[in-house]
Design a protein around this motif. Structure first.
Motif, PDB file in Angstrom:
ATOM      1  N   SER A   9       5.040  10.901   0.916  1.00 17.36           N
ATOM      2  CA  SER A   9       6.338  10.768   0.255  1.00 17.36           C
ATOM      3  C   SER A   9       6.223  11.038  -1.244  1.00 17.36           C
ATOM      4  O   SER A   9       7.082  11.693  -1.841  1.00 17.36           O
ATOM      5  CB  SER A   9       6.893   9.349   0.470  1.00 17.36           C
ATOM      6  OG  SER A   9       7.126   9.098   1.835  1.00 17.36           O
ATOM      7  N   GLY A  10       5.142  10.531  -1.839  1.00 18.28           N
ATOM      8  CA  GLY A  10       4.965  10.721  -3.271  1.00 18.28           C
ATOM      9  C   GLY A  10       4.774  12.177  -3.652  1.00 18.28           C
ATOM     10  O   GLY A  10       5.297  12.628  -4.683  1.00 18.28           O
ATOM     11  N   ILE A  11       4.018  12.906  -2.848  1.00 22.06           N
ATOM     12  CA  ILE A  11       3.797  14.327  -3.139  1.00 22.06           C
ATOM     13  C   ILE A  11       5.118  15.095  -3.056  1.00 22.06           C
ATOM     14  O   ILE A  11       5.451  15.888  -3.951  1.00 22.06           O
ATOM     15  CB  ILE A  11       2.762  14.922  -2.167  1.00 22.06           C
ATOM     16  CG1 ILE A  11       1.373  14.378  -2.498  1.00 22.06           C
ATOM     17  CG2 ILE A  11       2.772  16.447  -2.231  1.00 22.06           C
ATOM     18  CD1 ILE A  11       0.296  14.803  -1.519  1.00 22.06           C
ATOM     19  N   TRP A  14       0.819  -1.211   0.000  1.00 23.24           N
ATOM     20  CA  TRP A  14       0.000   0.000   0.000  1.00 23.24           C
ATOM     21  C   TRP A  14       0.850   1.257   0.000  1.00 23.24           C
ATOM     22  O   TRP A  14       0.480   2.257  -0.621  1.00 23.24           O
ATOM     23  CB  TRP A  14      -0.942   0.000   1.205  1.00 23.24           C
ATOM     24  CG  TRP A  14      -1.980  -1.080   1.116  1.00 23.24           C
ATOM     25  CD1 TRP A  14      -2.034  -2.246   1.810  1.00 23.24           C
ATOM     26  CD2 TRP A  14      -3.114  -1.097   0.227  1.00 23.24           C
ATOM     27  NE1 TRP A  14      -3.129  -2.982   1.432  1.00 23.24           N
ATOM     28  CE2 TRP A  14      -3.796  -2.309   0.460  1.00 23.24           C
ATOM     29  CE3 TRP A  14      -3.600  -0.220  -0.734  1.00 23.24           C
ATOM     30  CZ2 TRP A  14      -4.954  -2.651  -0.232  1.00 23.24           C
ATOM     31  CZ3 TRP A  14      -4.744  -0.561  -1.421  1.00 23.24           C
ATOM     32  CH2 TRP A  14      -5.415  -1.759  -1.177  1.00 23.24           C
ATOM     33  N   ASN A  15       1.972   1.233   0.675  1.00 26.75           N
ATOM     34  CA  ASN A  15       2.829   2.414   0.699  1.00 26.75           C
ATOM     35  C   ASN A  15       3.309   2.756  -0.702  1.00 26.75           C
ATOM     36  O   ASN A  15       3.188   3.896  -1.158  1.00 26.75           O
ATOM     37  CB  ASN A  15       4.012   2.176   1.636  1.00 26.75           C
ATOM     38  CG  ASN A  15       4.919   3.392   1.756  1.00 26.75           C
ATOM     39  OD1 ASN A  15       5.800   3.621   0.924  1.00 26.75           O
ATOM     40  ND2 ASN A  15       4.708   4.182   2.788  1.00 26.75           N
ATOM     41  N   TRP A  16       3.832   1.740  -1.428  1.00 26.52           N
ATOM     42  CA  TRP A  16       4.372   2.014  -2.755  1.00 26.52           C
ATOM     43  C   TRP A  16       3.262   2.280  -3.766  1.00 26.52           C
ATOM     44  O   TRP A  16       3.445   3.068  -4.702  1.00 26.52           O
ATOM     45  CB  TRP A  16       5.273   0.886  -3.233  1.00 26.52           C
ATOM     46  CG  TRP A  16       6.708   1.298  -3.194  1.00 26.52           C
ATOM     47  CD1 TRP A  16       7.688   0.839  -2.379  1.00 26.52           C
ATOM     48  CD2 TRP A  16       7.320   2.334  -3.991  1.00 26.52           C
ATOM     49  NE1 TRP A  16       8.867   1.498  -2.620  1.00 26.52           N
ATOM     50  CE2 TRP A  16       8.676   2.416  -3.601  1.00 26.52           C
ATOM     51  CE3 TRP A  16       6.862   3.192  -4.987  1.00 26.52           C
ATOM     52  CZ2 TRP A  16       9.566   3.326  -4.177  1.00 26.52           C
ATOM     53  CZ3 TRP A  16       7.749   4.100  -5.560  1.00 26.52           C
ATOM     54  CH2 TRP A  16       9.080   4.157  -5.159  1.00 26.52           C
ATOM     55  N   LYS A  17       2.113   1.655  -3.598  1.00 23.65           N
ATOM     56  CA  LYS A  17       1.011   1.918  -4.522  1.00 23.65           C
ATOM     57  C   LYS A  17       0.650   3.397  -4.492  1.00 23.65           C
ATOM     58  O   LYS A  17       0.519   4.048  -5.550  1.00 23.65           O
ATOM     59  CB  LYS A  17      -0.210   1.077  -4.161  1.00 23.65           C
ATOM     60  CG  LYS A  17      -1.430   1.406  -5.027  1.00 23.65           C
ATOM     61  CD  LYS A  17      -2.647   0.563  -4.666  1.00 23.65           C
ATOM     62  CE  LYS A  17      -3.842   0.974  -5.521  1.00 23.65           C
ATOM     63  NZ  LYS A  17      -5.049   0.146  -5.252  1.00 23.65           N
ATOM     64  N   TYR A  18       0.499   3.964  -3.297  1.00 23.16           N
ATOM     65  CA  TYR A  18       0.088   5.363  -3.197  1.00 23.16           C
ATOM     66  C   TYR A  18       1.259   6.323  -3.337  1.00 23.16           C
ATOM     67  O   TYR A  18       1.073   7.466  -3.781  1.00 23.16           O
ATOM     68  CB  TYR A  18      -0.680   5.583  -1.890  1.00 23.16           C
ATOM     69  CG  TYR A  18      -2.116   5.153  -2.059  1.00 23.16           C
ATOM     70  CD1 TYR A  18      -3.068   6.049  -2.533  1.00 23.16           C
ATOM     71  CD2 TYR A  18      -2.507   3.848  -1.825  1.00 23.16           C
ATOM     72  CE1 TYR A  18      -4.381   5.656  -2.735  1.00 23.16           C
ATOM     73  CE2 TYR A  18      -3.816   3.442  -2.028  1.00 23.16           C
ATOM     74  CZ  TYR A  18      -4.754   4.357  -2.483  1.00 23.16           C
ATOM     75  OH  TYR A  18      -6.046   3.963  -2.710  1.00 23.16           O
ATOM     76  N   ARG A  19       2.442   5.886  -2.999  1.00 21.81           N
ATOM     77  CA  ARG A  19       3.622   6.716  -3.267  1.00 21.81           C
ATOM     78  C   ARG A  19       3.778   6.925  -4.768  1.00 21.81           C
ATOM     79  O   ARG A  19       4.019   8.039  -5.238  1.00 21.81           O
ATOM     80  CB  ARG A  19       4.856   6.048  -2.682  1.00 21.81           C
ATOM     81  CG  ARG A  19       6.134   6.855  -2.803  1.00 21.81           C
ATOM     82  CD  ARG A  19       7.264   6.137  -2.071  1.00 21.81           C
ATOM     83  NE  ARG A  19       8.513   6.863  -2.172  1.00 21.81           N
ATOM     84  CZ  ARG A  19       9.652   6.469  -1.596  1.00 21.81           C
ATOM     85  NH1 ARG A  19       9.674   5.347  -0.878  1.00 21.81           N
ATOM     86  NH2 ARG A  19      10.763   7.180  -1.736  1.00 21.81           N
ATOM     87  N   SER A  20       3.612   5.835  -5.523  1.00 16.80           N
ATOM     88  CA  SER A  20       3.703   5.907  -6.983  1.00 16.80           C
ATOM     89  C   SER A  20       2.593   6.777  -7.563  1.00 16.80           C
ATOM     90  O   SER A  20       2.843   7.628  -8.436  1.00 16.80           O
ATOM     91  CB  SER A  20       3.630   4.494  -7.572  1.00 16.80           C
ATOM     92  OG  SER A  20       3.461   4.536  -8.966  1.00 16.80           O
ATOM     93  N   LEU A  21       1.374   6.560  -7.098  1.00 15.88           N
ATOM     94  CA  LEU A  21       0.241   7.321  -7.617  1.00 15.88           C
ATOM     95  C   LEU A  21       0.415   8.815  -7.360  1.00 15.88           C
ATOM     96  O   LEU A  21       0.249   9.643  -8.275  1.00 15.88           O
ATOM     97  CB  LEU A  21      -1.048   6.813  -6.976  1.00 15.88           C
ATOM     98  CG  LEU A  21      -2.343   7.532  -7.388  1.00 15.88           C
ATOM     99  CD1 LEU A  21      -2.606   7.375  -8.877  1.00 15.88           C
ATOM    100  CD2 LEU A  21      -3.520   6.997  -6.573  1.00 15.88           C
ATOM    101  N   ALA A  22       0.754   9.172  -6.124  1.00 17.42           N
ATOM    102  CA  ALA A  22       0.922  10.583  -5.788  1.00 17.42           C
ATOM    103  C   ALA A  22       2.088  11.199  -6.558  1.00 17.42           C
ATOM    104  O   ALA A  22       1.991  12.328  -7.071  1.00 17.42           O
ATOM    105  CB  ALA A  22       1.148  10.742  -4.280  1.00 17.42           C
TER     106      ALA A  22
END
Length: 301
Positions: A265-267, A202-210
């Motif tokens: 992190s992604g933002i 879940w961390n990398w899924k949303y890090r990538s998306l953001a």
């Protein structure tokens, strides 16, 4: 029109053999480039025993994004295709590639036929409009590009362990490069029922998306709405699992923390990437950023 086919692989020797057999049968004149991650299943020996692979590139990274760029680095065709190790190109695939890239499109993609017990399933074209930009996504395991597009956009963004293909679609749209869908550009895969279910990071899924949304569109209401929409949808689905007893409330809360951490992190990293590369290609971590991907290269051309 010369076609180079890049096949990233990692611990998939048996699947890869089927993929290569199909390429030899359907596209015998293609330049076939296999990029092997740190496989431990004898993949290297299997490939070296064949006579239908043009280049074998050994890399230390386990990232498919790095593998794609490593293959593109050595491709010489004016068309460069990416094919997943578990997929087999079907009859008519090569003609569909040539026909699709003979027109105005700079990329062509098609469906995956997957054999199920109850029959056959496939995908359809997927498009989205984000901040007024029409984005056509492509099947990352079955796509062919005009080589000049990959050069212009500097390949794939290696910050992304997941989602680099969708990021590339956003960047193609920004530069007004076209992506066409062809039902004749088919690949197939037999469904394996005992393969298990991969757990979502879940961390990398949303890090990538953001990261890819902020990098490509900046921080704006549209981006925030899309992030919230994805997070709320996943939270509802996960809550159903809690009610069914398939997961625990503490796991649900822990996954939520991973989502928020990934978004944050992604933002931050997306803003940094946007500032670093202000051009339309938006790729501060692309092919040109490093020259040490390959550990060993076997070139039989």
């Amino acid at each position: 029109m010369d076609i180079s086919v890049v096949v990233p692989t990692l611990n998939g020797r048996e699947e890869l053999a089927g993929c290569l057999d199909a390429l030899t049968e359907q596209v015998p004149d293609a330049e076939v480039i296999v990029v092997n991650g740190p496989s431990a299943d004898g993949t290297t020996g299997m490939i070296r025993d064949r006579d239908d692979v043009s280049i074998l590139v050994e890399i230390a990274d386990r990232s498919v994004t790095v593998a794609r760029n490593a293959g593109i680095d050595r491709a010489t065709g004016d068309v460069i295709a990416l094919v997943h190790q578990s997929l087999s190109v079907e009859s008519g695939w090569a003609d569909a590639v040539r026909d699709g890239l003979s027109g105005t499109a700079q990329a062509i993609t098609g469906p995956t036929h997957q054999q199920l017990w109850a029959g056959m399933t496939t995908e359809t074209e997927e498009t989205r409009t984000i901040a007024g930009r029409d984005v056509t996504y492509f099947n990352p395991g079955n796509v062919a590009f005009d080589a000049e597009v990959l050069e212009a956009l500097d390949g794939f963004d290696e910050y992304l362990n997941v989602g680099s293909a969708r990021d590339f679609a956003h960047r193609m749209a920004a530069s007004e490069y076209g992506v066409d869908w062809s039902t004749k550009m088919c690949v197939s895969r037999e469904f394996e029922a005992d393969g298990g279910i991969a757990e979502t990071d879940w961390n990398w899924k949303y890090r990538s998306l953001a990261y890819r949304l902020v990098k490509n569109y900046n921080v704006r209401p549209t981006v925030v709405r899309r992030l919230l929409s994805h997070a709320i949808g996943d939270a509802k689905d996960a809550l159903v699992d809690v009610v069914r007893g398939e997961t625990t409330p503490s796991q649900w809360l822990g996954n939520g923390q991973d989502v928020f951490g990934g978004v944050g992190s992604g933002i931050v990293d997306g803003v940094r990437a946007r500032v670093t590369d202000r051009t339309l290609r938006r790729n501060p971590n692309g092919r040109s950023a490093r020259a040490d991907r390959a550990v060993t290269v076997y070139d039989w051309r």
